[in-house]
Design an enzyme around this catalytic site. Sequence first.
Site, short mmCIF file in Angstrom:
data_model
loop_
_atom_site.label_atom_id
_atom_site.label_comp_id
_atom_site.label_asym_id
_atom_site.label_seq_id
_atom_site.Cartn_x
_atom_site.Cartn_y
_atom_site.Cartn_z
N ARG A 45 0.89 -1.17 0.00
CA ARG A 45 0.00 0.00 0.00
C ARG A 45 0.92 1.21 0.00
NH1 ARG A 45 -2.16 4.24 0.22
NH2 ARG A 45 -4.20 4.78 1.06
N GLU A 53 -11.15 5.33 -5.26
CA GLU A 53 -11.53 3.92 -5.30
C GLU A 53 -11.92 3.56 -6.74
OE1 GLU A 53 -11.33 1.80 -2.73
OE2 GLU A 53 -10.61 3.40 -1.43
N ARG A 87 -1.52 -5.20 5.07
CA ARG A 87 -0.62 -4.90 3.96
C ARG A 87 0.54 -4.05 4.47
NH1 ARG A 87 -4.81 -2.07 -0.06
NH2 ARG A 87 -5.09 -0.98 1.91
#
Length: 172
Positions: A45, A53, A87
Amino acid sequence: MKMIFYALLCFPLSLFSQTKAKVVGISDGDTITVLLDGNVQKKLRLAEVDCPEKRQPFGKNAKQFTSDQVFSRQITFVETNKDRYGRSVAKVYYDNGKYLSAEIIKAGYGWWYYAYSKNADLGAMQNTAKTKKIGLWTDKKAVSPWDFRKEQRENAKRKRLQKQVELYSRKS
């Protein structure tokens, strides 16, 4: 002196080390998958940036921009944290030191994620892109990804409550 040495021992070494990898996947504008030595894949990330998004305006554009910059290329990264999904959050560098998060913000495909960044230069880059109406800033009503996600959660909650009310009404 002993105190400084002890503090350095306790400090995560990963913050000091850069890792080389090849980018093998782009999930969205701010999430990539890299291939490490030993054919190990790792999802990263991007630090300090939040891109639209997939279902948001400019989400596909942000993904394409990130892909154009780093897909199938060698990068180096420094892990800074883990996100709530497990992540690795990382600062990603390519082309002899270009900082990917900064390039995304300059191109107008992401917001400076100020809640998780102290780098005010990224805020200045965002303001420049906004002033020049670059990328997502061509949309006067651009919604930040964190506000979009919040709205999506609230809509989902409203729908669940509405279904419960409907079920209860039918039983009565």
